[in-house]
Design a protein around this motif. Structure first.
Motif, PDB file in Angstrom:
ATOM      1  N   TYR A  13       0.834  -1.207   0.000  1.00 47.91           N
ATOM      2  CA  TYR A  13       0.000   0.000   0.000  1.00 47.91           C
ATOM      3  C   TYR A  13       0.868   1.257   0.000  1.00 47.91           C
ATOM      4  O   TYR A  13       0.655   2.177  -0.789  1.00 47.91           O
ATOM      5  CB  TYR A  13      -0.907  -0.018   1.231  1.00 47.91           C
ATOM      6  CG  TYR A  13      -1.837   1.169   1.316  1.00 47.91           C
ATOM      7  CD1 TYR A  13      -1.493   2.293   2.063  1.00 47.91           C
ATOM      8  CD2 TYR A  13      -3.067   1.159   0.655  1.00 47.91           C
ATOM      9  CE1 TYR A  13      -2.343   3.372   2.136  1.00 47.91           C
ATOM     10  CE2 TYR A  13      -3.915   2.239   0.729  1.00 47.91           C
ATOM     11  CZ  TYR A  13      -3.562   3.346   1.467  1.00 47.91           C
ATOM     12  OH  TYR A  13      -4.404   4.407   1.537  1.00 47.91           O
ATOM     13  N   LEU A  32       2.962  13.664   3.535  1.00 48.21           N
ATOM     14  CA  LEU A  32       1.811  12.781   3.374  1.00 48.21           C
ATOM     15  C   LEU A  32       2.190  11.339   3.702  1.00 48.21           C
ATOM     16  O   LEU A  32       1.494  10.646   4.458  1.00 48.21           O
ATOM     17  CB  LEU A  32       1.284  12.873   1.942  1.00 48.21           C
ATOM     18  CG  LEU A  32       0.044  12.036   1.653  1.00 48.21           C
ATOM     19  CD1 LEU A  32      -1.126  12.564   2.458  1.00 48.21           C
ATOM     20  CD2 LEU A  32      -0.286  12.074   0.171  1.00 48.21           C
ATOM     21  N   GLU A  35       2.569  10.852   7.374  1.00 48.61           N
ATOM     22  CA  GLU A  35       1.331  10.834   8.142  1.00 48.61           C
ATOM     23  C   GLU A  35       0.552   9.546   7.944  1.00 48.61           C
ATOM     24  O   GLU A  35       0.010   8.987   8.908  1.00 48.61           O
ATOM     25  CB  GLU A  35       0.472  12.049   7.762  1.00 48.61           C
ATOM     26  CG  GLU A  35       1.199  13.335   8.099  1.00 48.61           C
ATOM     27  CD  GLU A  35       0.290  14.516   8.119  1.00 48.61           C
ATOM     28  OE1 GLU A  35      -0.401  14.725   7.117  1.00 48.61           O
ATOM     29  OE2 GLU A  35       0.284  15.215   9.140  1.00 48.61           O
ATOM     30  N   ILE A  36       0.497   9.053   6.710  1.00 50.64           N
ATOM     31  CA  ILE A  36      -0.235   7.814   6.464  1.00 50.64           C
ATOM     32  C   ILE A  36       0.470   6.658   7.164  1.00 50.64           C
ATOM     33  O   ILE A  36      -0.171   5.789   7.785  1.00 50.64           O
ATOM     34  CB  ILE A  36      -0.370   7.541   4.959  1.00 50.64           C
ATOM     35  CG1 ILE A  36      -1.108   8.684   4.270  1.00 50.64           C
ATOM     36  CG2 ILE A  36      -1.076   6.213   4.719  1.00 50.64           C
ATOM     37  CD1 ILE A  36      -2.563   8.799   4.659  1.00 50.64           C
ATOM     38  N   ARG A  61     -10.363   1.550   4.487  1.00 48.00           N
ATOM     39  CA  ARG A  61     -10.887   2.786   5.081  1.00 48.00           C
ATOM     40  C   ARG A  61      -9.988   3.972   4.752  1.00 48.00           C
ATOM     41  O   ARG A  61     -10.453   5.088   4.580  1.00 48.00           O
ATOM     42  CB  ARG A  61     -11.015   2.617   6.590  1.00 48.00           C
ATOM     43  CG  ARG A  61     -12.151   1.715   6.993  1.00 48.00           C
ATOM     44  CD  ARG A  61     -12.173   1.517   8.470  1.00 48.00           C
ATOM     45  NE  ARG A  61     -12.530   2.775   9.140  1.00 48.00           N
ATOM     46  CZ  ARG A  61     -12.994   2.822  10.374  1.00 48.00           C
ATOM     47  NH1 ARG A  61     -13.144   1.714  11.058  1.00 48.00           N
ATOM     48  NH2 ARG A  61     -13.279   3.969  10.926  1.00 48.00           N
ATOM     49  N   LEU A  62      -8.698   3.701   4.678  1.00 46.70           N
ATOM     50  CA  LEU A  62      -7.788   4.793   4.323  1.00 46.70           C
ATOM     51  C   LEU A  62      -8.098   5.320   2.935  1.00 46.70           C
ATOM     52  O   LEU A  62      -8.046   6.517   2.684  1.00 46.70           O
ATOM     53  CB  LEU A  62      -6.334   4.324   4.384  1.00 46.70           C
ATOM     54  CG  LEU A  62      -5.603   4.539   5.702  1.00 46.70           C
ATOM     55  CD1 LEU A  62      -4.178   4.022   5.592  1.00 46.70           C
ATOM     56  CD2 LEU A  62      -5.585   6.007   6.084  1.00 46.70           C
ATOM     57  N   GLY A  63      -8.428   4.404   2.051  1.00 49.76           N
ATOM     58  CA  GLY A  63      -8.806   4.834   0.712  1.00 49.76           C
ATOM     59  C   GLY A  63      -7.720   4.537  -0.302  1.00 49.76           C
ATOM     60  O   GLY A  63      -6.590   4.207   0.044  1.00 49.76           O
ATOM     61  N   GLU A  67      -6.787   8.472  -4.725  1.00 48.52           N
ATOM     62  CA  GLU A  67      -7.756   9.399  -4.136  1.00 48.52           C
ATOM     63  C   GLU A  67      -7.074  10.333  -3.148  1.00 48.52           C
ATOM     64  O   GLU A  67      -7.324  11.536  -3.123  1.00 48.52           O
ATOM     65  CB  GLU A  67      -8.795   8.563  -3.375  1.00 48.52           C
ATOM     66  CG  GLU A  67     -10.224   8.862  -3.728  1.00 48.52           C
ATOM     67  CD  GLU A  67     -11.166   8.103  -2.821  1.00 48.52           C
ATOM     68  OE1 GLU A  67     -11.082   6.859  -2.816  1.00 48.52           O
ATOM     69  OE2 GLU A  67     -11.943   8.762  -2.116  1.00 48.52           O
ATOM     70  N   ILE A  68      -6.189   9.751  -2.318  1.00 52.17           N
ATOM     71  CA  ILE A  68      -5.515  10.546  -1.301  1.00 52.17           C
ATOM     72  C   ILE A  68      -4.617  11.585  -1.960  1.00 52.17           C
ATOM     73  O   ILE A  68      -4.573  12.748  -1.544  1.00 52.17           O
ATOM     74  CB  ILE A  68      -4.694   9.641  -0.365  1.00 52.17           C
ATOM     75  CG1 ILE A  68      -5.606   8.630   0.322  1.00 52.17           C
ATOM     76  CG2 ILE A  68      -3.953  10.484   0.667  1.00 52.17           C
ATOM     77  CD1 ILE A  68      -4.868   7.690   1.250  1.00 52.17           C
ATOM     78  N   ALA A  71      -6.584  14.421  -3.323  1.00 50.55           N
ATOM     79  CA  ALA A  71      -6.968  15.327  -2.245  1.00 50.55           C
ATOM     80  C   ALA A  71      -5.788  16.207  -1.845  1.00 50.55           C
ATOM     81  O   ALA A  71      -5.941  17.403  -1.587  1.00 50.55           O
ATOM     82  CB  ALA A  71      -7.458  14.529  -1.037  1.00 50.55           C
TER      83      ALA A  71
ATOM     84  N   GLU B  50     -10.454   7.827   4.633  1.00 52.13           N
ATOM     85  CA  GLU B  50      -9.795   8.462   5.781  1.00 52.13           C
ATOM     86  C   GLU B  50      -8.504   9.166   5.383  1.00 52.13           C
ATOM     87  O   GLU B  50      -8.152  10.203   5.933  1.00 52.13           O
ATOM     88  CB  GLU B  50      -9.479   7.392   6.846  1.00 52.13           C
ATOM     89  CG  GLU B  50     -10.692   6.905   7.597  1.00 52.13           C
ATOM     90  CD  GLU B  50     -10.299   5.876   8.650  1.00 52.13           C
ATOM     91  OE1 GLU B  50      -9.105   5.544   8.736  1.00 52.13           O
ATOM     92  OE2 GLU B  50     -11.197   5.414   9.372  1.00 52.13           O
ATOM     93  N   GLY B  51      -7.814   8.571   4.425  1.00 53.94           N
ATOM     94  CA  GLY B  51      -6.517   9.120   4.043  1.00 53.94           C
ATOM     95  C   GLY B  51      -6.600  10.533   3.517  1.00 53.94           C
ATOM     96  O   GLY B  51      -5.671  11.324   3.673  1.00 53.94           O
ATOM     97  N   THR B  52      -7.779  10.881   2.925  1.00 55.98           N
ATOM     98  CA  THR B  52      -7.892  12.218   2.338  1.00 55.98           C
ATOM     99  C   THR B  52      -7.984  13.299   3.398  1.00 55.98           C
ATOM    100  O   THR B  52      -7.885  14.481   3.099  1.00 55.98           O
ATOM    101  CB  THR B  52      -9.126  12.325   1.433  1.00 55.98           C
ATOM    102  OG1 THR B  52     -10.281  11.995   2.202  1.00 55.98           O
ATOM    103  CG2 THR B  52      -9.017  11.381   0.255  1.00 55.98           C
ATOM    104  N   TYR B  54      -5.854  13.699   5.817  1.00 58.75           N
ATOM    105  CA  TYR B  54      -4.526  14.195   6.172  1.00 58.75           C
ATOM    106  C   TYR B  54      -4.074  15.392   5.338  1.00 58.75           C
ATOM    107  O   TYR B  54      -3.570  16.371   5.889  1.00 58.75           O
ATOM    108  CB  TYR B  54      -3.505  13.050   6.128  1.00 58.75           C
ATOM    109  CG  TYR B  54      -3.654  12.122   7.307  1.00 58.75           C
ATOM    110  CD1 TYR B  54      -4.317  10.904   7.174  1.00 58.75           C
ATOM    111  CD2 TYR B  54      -3.190  12.493   8.564  1.00 58.75           C
ATOM    112  CE1 TYR B  54      -4.490  10.071   8.268  1.00 58.75           C
ATOM    113  CE2 TYR B  54      -3.353  11.664   9.650  1.00 58.75           C
ATOM    114  CZ  TYR B  54      -4.009  10.448   9.502  1.00 58.75           C
ATOM    115  OH  TYR B  54      -4.184   9.638  10.570  1.00 58.75           O
TER     116      TYR B  54
END
Lengths: 357, 115
Positions: A13, A32, A35-36, A61-63, A67-68, A71, B50-52, B54
């Motif tokens: 991941y 980033l 933090e993840i 759930r993290l996605g 997508e992250i 964002a 959830e990751g978004t 941060y």
């Protein structure tokens, strides 16, 4: 075996996230990932991801990494400013720098006043007429007036007569065998130029006028700045704007040029000190340098000044005791100070340029 | 218009509003990043990933609405502890007012449960 798979999933991941984040600026990307990674570690420490299924759920759930990262990219440049952004007017740092350099800064020969004049003409808050007045009253600034006043007391345009006259001898040796004769040179100057009643008030007026003009111009600049439409932007400087504002330019210029001038033109201690003080004032007035950077720059100059002063005093005492001429000590003292000012300016410039946009 | 664009509009809306929800949680108490993320995720319909959150927190930090301190933890690396700032509180107040007006207006206009 289960832990092994869990580790594998997490590593996988994070690797995907790392690849997806390649398009982000390096510091955002590092932040980033950090933090993840922390989030995953905390989740596992809390026992929330004990087996493979739980780890999969957590990663779900993290996605998706894409997508992250999307964002994160959007978080850099919001589509529109948040509705409650604090309205901020751009500051009058440039105008303040100009006003100070044209007056106090003029004691730094040539460079101080010239820098102030350049900044003044660069400002958009003064009309051309006002800039002309600022330049013509008085070119060179109060610093130049002081120099001229010094010259004026030496040559007032009159004539000086020198006559040689024997002095009354004060002592004769007891045996009378040698009579000392002394001659003194008497210089009588008569000034036939302007009477002091005119030149002195003129010089005083010329000294004071630049301060008055600078004060008026600066208050006008502030009044105009207050009337400008507020720019809505977040409390910190927005992404992409240059970190170099008026304060920052003035600070680095005054420190660097002051230091260079000390070396090239063998400044007096007073002028070197003026340059250092004015430069440091701008350093502290700036909001773009962190407290730590401001303190470091001040320490660079301050510590060197303190050490050089101590060293110079000790050497001076020794020299005077030995009965020798201590006039070369000014240079000994000022050279390290000048180098420290240049070093501080370089440090501050590098710190600003390293800011990621 | 395709039904997909309705989902789009909502996800954009959600993105715009999420930061104020974060501010609101922090206005009540300071939180670790992890706990903040979990709380938001537990509210149904709020977050899909959830990751978004941060990157959002990073932006709030950069804008000065949120401040963080690093806290040593015995089990693992130091963790970020988030707190709302004065300017964050101000933005939250302004948003809350505007949101209430907006939400009431939309509810009035949309078909469905009468108020």
């Amino acid at each position: 075996m289960t832990t092994h798979t869990a580790e594998q999933l997490v590593a996988d991941y994070l690797a995907r996230l790392d690849r997806a984040a390649a398009t982000l600026p390096p510091d955002r990307r590092a932040e980033l990932l950090h933090e993840i990674r922390d989030h995953i570690e905390v989740a596992r420490a809390a026992g929330a991801a004990a087996d493979e299924a739980a780890v999969r759920t957590m990663l779900d759930r993290l996605g998706e990494p894409d997508e992250i990262v999307t964002a994160a990219r959007e978080a850099q440049a919001p589509d529109q400013p948040p509705p409650a952004a604090v309205p901020v007017r751009s500051g009058t740092g440039l105008e303040l720098a100009a006003a100070l350099l044209l007056t106090v800064g003029s004691f730094i020969p040539l460079l101080g006043w010239a820098t102030g004049a350049i900044l003044m003409w660069a400002s958009r808050r003064w009309k051309t007429r006002e800039k002309l007045v600022g330049t013509l009253v008085v070119p060179g600034g109060p610093g130049l007036i002081v120099v001229l006043a010094g010259l004026a007391t030496m040559t007032t345009g009159g004539s000086c007569d020198a006559t040689l006259r024997p002095t009354e001898d004060v002592e004769t040796s007891s045996g009378g065998s040698a009579v000392r004769e002394e001659y003194t040179t008497e210089v009588v100057c008569t000034s036939t130029g302007l009477s002091p009643w005119i030149t002195v008030p003129l010089l005083i007026a010329a000294f004071v006028a630049p301060f008055v003009v600078a004060g008026i111009l600066y208050s006008r600049a502030r009044a105009r700045a207050a009337l400008e439409p507020s720019v809505t932007r977040p409390a910190r400087p927005a992404t992409g704007t240059s970190p170099w504002g008026g304060n920052e330019i003035a600070a680095t210029l005054v420190l660097a040029l002051g230091g260079i001038a000390v070396i090239l033109f063998s400044f007096s201690i007073a002028m070197g000190a003026a340059a250092a003080v004015v430069g440091l004032v701008f350093v502290w007035a700036s909001r773009r340098w962190t407290r730590r950077e401001q303190k470091t720059a001040t320490a660079i100059v301050g510590i060197v000044v303190a050490l050089a002063a101590i060293a110079a005093s000790i050497v001076a005492l020794l020299v005077i005791r030995a009965g020798e001429d201590g006039s070369g000590l000014g240079a000994l003292f000022m050279m390290p100070v000048a180098i420290s000012m240049i070093a501080a300016a370089v440090y501050l410039a590098v710190a600003l340029n390293r800011r990621q946009a | 218009m395709e039904p997909g664009s309705a989902r789009n509009a909502l996800s954009q809306l959600r993105r715009g509003v999420l930061e104020y929800c974060v501010l609101s949680l922090l206005a009540e108490e300071e939180l670790y990043g992890f706990d903040l993320v979990r709380r938001l995720a537990n509210v149904d319909g709020m977050v899909t990933s959830e990751g978004t959150i941060y990157p959002l927190l990073s932006r709030l930090r950069r804008e000065g609405w949120v401040s963080t301190t690093w806290v040593e933890s015995d089990a693992g690396p130091p963790r970020r502890y988030y707190a709302i700032t004065e300017s964050g509180r101000r933005s939250l107040t302004v948003f809350t007012e505007e949101w209430r007006r907006f939400r009431d207006a939309v509810d009035q206009l949309l078909p469905g449960e009468p108020r």
